[in-house]
Every structure is written in C-alpha cells, then in structure tokens.
Design an enzyme around this catalytic site. Structure first.
Site, mmCIF file in Angstrom:
data_model
loop_
_atom_site.group_PDB
_atom_site.id
_atom_site.type_symbol
_atom_site.label_atom_id
_atom_site.label_comp_id
_atom_site.label_asym_id
_atom_site.label_seq_id
_atom_site.Cartn_x
_atom_site.Cartn_y
_atom_site.Cartn_z
ATOM 1 N N SER A 250 0.866 -1.177 0.000
ATOM 2 C CA SER A 250 0.000 0.000 0.000
ATOM 3 C C SER A 250 0.898 1.220 0.000
ATOM 4 O O SER A 250 2.123 1.119 0.109
ATOM 5 C CB SER A 250 -0.905 0.013 1.240
ATOM 6 O OG SER A 250 -0.156 0.352 2.400
ATOM 7 N N LYS A 251 0.272 2.382 -0.100
ATOM 8 C CA LYS A 251 1.064 3.618 -0.091
ATOM 9 C C LYS A 251 1.707 3.864 1.262
ATOM 10 O O LYS A 251 2.538 4.749 1.413
ATOM 11 C CB LYS A 251 0.187 4.787 -0.525
ATOM 12 C CG LYS A 251 -0.259 4.675 -1.984
ATOM 13 C CD LYS A 251 -1.065 5.868 -2.433
ATOM 14 C CE LYS A 251 -1.370 5.790 -3.917
ATOM 15 N NZ LYS A 251 -2.313 4.736 -4.281
ATOM 16 N N ARG A 252 1.331 3.061 2.262
ATOM 17 C CA ARG A 252 1.977 3.178 3.577
ATOM 18 C C ARG A 252 3.299 2.407 3.629
ATOM 19 O O ARG A 252 4.066 2.576 4.563
ATOM 20 C CB ARG A 252 1.035 2.657 4.671
ATOM 21 C CG ARG A 252 -0.197 3.520 4.866
ATOM 22 C CD ARG A 252 -1.029 3.010 6.040
ATOM 23 N NE ARG A 252 -1.569 1.687 5.788
ATOM 24 C CZ ARG A 252 -2.708 1.452 5.146
ATOM 25 N NH1 ARG A 252 -3.411 2.464 4.662
ATOM 26 N NH2 ARG A 252 -3.148 0.220 4.966
ATOM 27 N N ASN A 253 3.542 1.548 2.630
ATOM 28 C CA ASN A 253 4.817 0.821 2.563
ATOM 29 C C ASN A 253 5.881 1.754 1.991
ATOM 30 O O ASN A 253 6.150 1.773 0.798
ATOM 31 C CB ASN A 253 4.694 -0.423 1.681
ATOM 32 C CG ASN A 253 3.752 -1.455 2.267
ATOM 33 O OD1 ASN A 253 2.703 -1.734 1.697
ATOM 34 N ND2 ASN A 253 4.115 -2.015 3.395
#
Length: 313
Positions: A250-253
C-alpha cells in the site's frame, strides 16, 4: 480493431511497486499488440487525491519510460482525463438506469452496513442485505429529511460470468455474492463501479489490465455494461505483489514507494526486477520497458500472489 489499454491510478499518494507493475503490464500488453495506452486519473475523491499527487504520478511514469498516447499532458479526443471533471457523464448514465426503474435510495449508515448480523463474504466485504429496497416513496421522503440517501442499483438473481484473459473463468451470483451495489454515495460522489464503466466505454478501451483484488468487481461492471448498452473490454487480472512477510503493498509501505526507489535505483533496474518477479525477465537484470516487449507473455505471469524477496529492491 486497435487495442486500447489504460492505466487508471487513484493518486492518493506516491505510487508503489504494485502500481508500477500494473502500469508496466498495461503498457506491455497494449504495445505488444501494436495498440495505444490511455492514462486516466481516478480522482473522484478530490479530498484524498489532490492534483499535486496526480502531477507527481505523471512525472514518475515518464521517468519509468511508460508513455501514454492519450491523457494528461498529451490530450486526446475523449477527455477530460481526470474523473473529477467527468461527473456529467456519470450523471447521464445514472439517469438512464433510473429510467429503467433499477435505482433506489439507501439510507443505511456505515455502522448499520457493517453490523455483525449483516451478510459478509469470505473476504470480509459486506453483502448489502436490501434493507432499503422496498421503501415506499413516502418512507424514503421521510428518511431523506434526516439524511441524504446513497443510490443503489438493483441486481438480479443471476449468475454473471466471464473468462478472464489471464485468470480464466470467473463468475458470481450477483444477488448472493455482492447484493445491490452503490452508484452514488450519500455525499454525492459517484461510485467506482459506475465511473469506470462509463469512462472505459467512452474512451474506447478494449482491454483492462488490473490487479486480482478487482476481479470480483468485474461481474458488477459487466452487468452495468449490459444495462447501458455498452461493449465491454477484455479483462486481464494479475496477481498482487506482497511484502516478504505476506502483507499487501500500500502507499503506507514507504520502502516500496517510488519516492524512495528513485533515490537508489534506475528506472531500468526497477522494471527489470518487477518483470523478473512477474515471470518474463529471466533474471533481475535491468531492462527498459521497450527491452521487455520481446519477452512479455501473459502465459509466463503467475496466477498466485507474488512475494517480494527481502532486499530485492
């Protein structure tokens, strides 16, 4: 007929390896057939998708060498290419469905939809129970005084199936497996299922390449294509990229985001490694998108989710 592929990202942050793999497969699949690529920015949720994210995404795609023939910065006959500027088209499609008597207001809150007693699929998604389906006009008008409604589409007691270009046969019983689904949210935002069908048809898209997490959206979209009298594209769903410990990207990675990767890798290094994971680069050696064209083959791409080995990137 000319092949028209499309990459349609939602710019809510910097793109990650999963987004890049999607863009690469879209590009290779269309280019190998001598076709063209459309870039569409799916920014219906303008609060989460400010234009600066879209601008950065377009710069990242150019840096990767994944060009497009129609879309932002290029133009084309079927613009605008930002969904936030295409709402009149979605409204027209909604009105066509309303004329068929298939749309009804829904006043259920998120909490009510996710209540323990609500039907859930194996993946945890809620199957709408049809709570508001039988409201009379008077009952709906009374509820509307307290809360603006969302709008749902009635689905039939019918199995809707298709053969995916990569994953093979897939089907769903619409009423049992997804229930009546949203066309427009209570805040007035049009839903993904309606917008993507309208846009792909209007832009002449003939093949849709996207992650397997959207495979179960396809029967709903095929139902919409049928109702609206539109010709559906061919679909190719590919396996998801996972972290080394099995989590979805995800964009949190942060370590998988292009903001980090651009500082320590070339575009060819990133594409070569992704193509290696996807089965059509014999090693993780750097390759440009053009160089990967000769080796790309859907038969080489796995159908199971792909774990990224620790330290590969």
């Amino acid at each position: 007929m000319e092949t028209v592929g499309r990459f349609a990202p939602s710019p809510s942050g910097r793109i990650h390896l999963g987004n890049i793999l999607c863009a690469l497969l879209v590009w290779l699949s269309a280019r190998q057939k001598g076709g063209k690529v459309v870039l569409r920015i799916e920014d219906l949720d303008t609060a989460r998708c400010p234009r600066r994210y879209a601008d950065q995404m377009e710069d990242d795609l150019r840096w990767l060498g994944l060009s497009w023939d129609e879309g932002p910065g290029v133009g084309g006959p079927d613009g605008p290419y930002y969904q936030s500027e295409r709402t009149a088209l979605y409204q027209a499609a909604l009105e066509k469905l309303e004329q068929k008597g298939l749309v009804y207001p829904c006043f259920c809150t998120r909490a009510e939809l996710h209540a323990a007693s609500a039907p859930h699929r194996e993946d945890g998604q809620v199957v709408y129970a049809g709570t508001c389906r039988t409201l009379t006009q008077e009952e709906a008008a009374e509820k509307a005084k307290k809360r603006p409604p969302a709008l749902r589409l009635r689905v039939p007691e019918k199995v809707w199936g298709f053969t995916d270009g990569h994953m093979g046969p897939y089907e769903e019983h619409l009423a049992r497996d997804c229930g009546d689904f949203l066309l427009r949210r209570s805040d007035g935002m049009f839903a993904y299922q309606l917008a993507v069908v309208v846009d792909d048809a209007a832009m002449g898209v003939t093949e849709v390449v996207r992650g397997a997490d959207l495979l179960d959206s396809t029967p709903r979209q095929l139902y919409l294509y049928d109702l609206l009298g539109l010709t559906p594209p061919v679909f190719y769903h590919f396996p998801l990229l996972l972290t080394s410990d099995g989590r979805r990207l995800s964009k949190r990675n942060a370590d998988a985001g292009l903001d980090v990767l651009r500082d320590r890798s070339t575009a060819a290094e990133i594409l070569g490694k992704l193509a290696y994971l996807a089965g059509f680069n014999p090693s993780a050696a750097p390759k440009t998108a053009e160089e990967l064209l000769k080796d790309f083959d859907w038969d080489k791409v796995p159908t199971e989710d792909i774990r990224i080995p620790e330290g590969l990137f």
